[in-house]
Design a protein around this motif. Structure first.
Motif, short mmCIF file in Angstrom:
data_model
loop_
_atom_site.label_atom_id
_atom_site.label_comp_id
_atom_site.label_asym_id
_atom_site.label_seq_id
_atom_site.Cartn_x
_atom_site.Cartn_y
_atom_site.Cartn_z
N ASP A 30 42.87 42.13 26.51
CA ASP A 30 43.63 42.90 27.50
C ASP A 30 45.00 42.30 27.82
OD1 ASP A 30 44.45 44.17 30.10
OD2 ASP A 30 42.51 45.17 29.81
N GLY A 31 46.03 43.13 27.66
CA GLY A 31 47.38 42.76 28.10
C GLY A 31 47.93 41.50 27.47
N SER A 74 45.91 49.72 31.66
CA SER A 74 44.68 49.59 30.88
C SER A 74 43.97 50.90 30.49
CB SER A 74 43.70 48.67 31.61
OG SER A 74 44.24 47.37 31.65
N ASP A 99 44.42 39.31 30.83
CA ASP A 99 45.18 40.14 31.76
C ASP A 99 45.05 39.63 33.19
OD1 ASP A 99 46.68 42.79 32.19
OD2 ASP A 99 45.00 42.98 33.59
N ASP A 116 45.64 46.64 24.79
CA ASP A 116 45.83 47.94 25.44
C ASP A 116 47.26 48.17 25.90
OD1 ASP A 116 45.38 45.82 27.21
OD2 ASP A 116 44.58 47.11 28.79
N HIS A 117 48.01 47.10 26.13
CA HIS A 117 49.41 47.21 26.57
C HIS A 117 50.06 45.85 26.45
CE1 HIS A 117 48.16 45.21 30.28
NE2 HIS A 117 47.14 46.05 30.31
ZN LIG Z 1 45.07 46.06 30.59
#
Ligand SMILES: [Zn+2]
Length: 372
Positions: free
Chosen positions: A38-39, A116, A243, A289-290
């Motif tokens: 994540d992130g 997310s 994240d 996701d980003h």
């Molecule tokens: Zn995220």
């Protein structure tokens, strides 16, 4: 006798229950493992520890000297290999790494929101949806690739997802043929072995340091036990802590988590290669996701108003993926292409069923026979 039977199975594509690879396309992949972190910024993947963040103020480091010892070297090439040795000594040599903006390789999110749930939706469904505009626990209005795969012949009951973030129970609701384990949820499939029994106990006993998030170590080790016991053909592992630590402006913890995660990726890959079903027949994809901000001020942030947070990256390793290594001056790729790429690797045409999904990444699938 066993050898004779396995030879008979290998030479007969009609055996009921045998996996049905895309023989026309001549692909070797029969299983796909997809991992998201994540992130995680492309800056760390391609540059290792960011020199602009290795201090108390912008990076929130508790012990600057210790972090430098563990993660700092003079060149970006040394730093990234120190941070993620599996990515840079295995994937970069045998697979592909997309998204190094500095080398003219861009991978982007197309949902315009850069957080997310919209990111996981785009990645798993293959298209953005303006209705998916928050991280709230709302049931996903669209079917996603894992759910679609779980309805396909040869894949039903062989699709599974493990996520640290509890909201995956809404992003990717469980259904027949698909197992989803999200948040502090014990694994109660079959008879848990001793390791899983302890992991289940820890899930009951650990007070989660982060709201809504199971510690990644519990998610990873549960996922690994599940993979070994159930041998899914499509397996999704969603890790989250990178994240959370970034939002807390704890760059030291982000780096530590990335180093640990890279070790887990190696374990996952080597474990797969030790199991006949997976050996030489499995493709691993790793993405996010980003992205996040790119300056010492805004690196903890992401979202539609954070410049650069739409930039992601993608790592691919498997028998059908040419070893192009770190892409440079490549076509721009997008998050909405990952779902159809995974489906194509499994011999399925996702675009025919979901026309608005992004196109499969041809460079990832290039080891195919001509003529299809
Ligand atoms: Zn995220």
């Amino acid at each position: 006798v066993l050898l004779a039977i396995s030879l008979a199975i290998a030479s007969c594509p009609q055996v009921p229950g045998a996996p049905a690879p895309d023989r026309e396309a001549g692909r070797a992949t029969e299983n796909v493992i997809l991992v998201t972190l994540d992130g995680v910024r492309w800056q760390e993947i391609f540059g290792g520890a960011d020199p602009a963040l290795l201090d108390k103020e912008s990076g929130g480091l508790k012990d600057v000297e210790l972090v430098k010892k563990l993660a700092w070297r003079e060149t970006a090439a040394e730093r990234r290999e120190l941070l993620m040795p599996f990515l840079w000594t295995v994937v970069a040599k045998q697979g592909q790494l997309w998204g190094n903006v500095e080398r003219g390789s861009e991978a982007v999110v197309t949902n315009g929101l850069n957080f997310s749930y919209p990111g996981y939706h785009e990645l798993l469904a293959g298209f953005p949806d303006p209705r998916v505009d928050s991280n709230d626990k709302k049931v996903n209005p669209n079917e996603t690739l894992p759910q679609w795969l779980a309805r396909r012949e040869g894949l039903r009951g062989r699709v599974a997802a493990f996520a640290s973030w509890d909201t995956f129970a809404w992003i990717l609701p469980e259904r027949e043929g698909l197992y989803v384990n999200a948040g502090m949820e014990p694994v109660l499939v079959g008879e848990p072995n001793a390791r899983q029994a302890l992991l289940n106990e820890l899930m009951a006993d650990v007070t989660p340091p982060m709201d809504e998030v199971r510690p990644d170590a519990l998610t990873f080790h549960s996922a690994l036990e599940y993979l070994k016991a159930q041998k899914p053909r499509f397996f999704y592992l969603s890790l989250d802590e990178t994240d959370d630590f970034a939002h807390q402006r704890r760059y030291d913890r982000v780096l530590q988590t990335l180093q640990t995660t890279d070790r887990w990726l190696r374990t996952l890959w080597e474990t797969a290669q030790s199991i006949p079903q997976y050996r030489g027949k499995t493709t691993l994809l790793v993405s996010t996701d980003h992205g996040r901000g790119s300056t010492p001020a805004d690196w903890p942030d992401h979202g539609k108003d954070t410049p650069g947070a739409d930039h992601i990256w993608l790592a691919v390793l498997g028998p059908d993926t040419p070893p192009l290594g770190e892409l440079a001056g490549s076509e721009k790729i997008a998050q909405n292409q990952i779902a159809a790429t995974v489906a194509a690797l499994l011999g399925e045409d996702y675009g025919a069923a979901v026309p608005r999904a992004g196109l499969p990444l041809t460079a990832v699938l290039a080891h195919t026979r001509p003529g299809k």
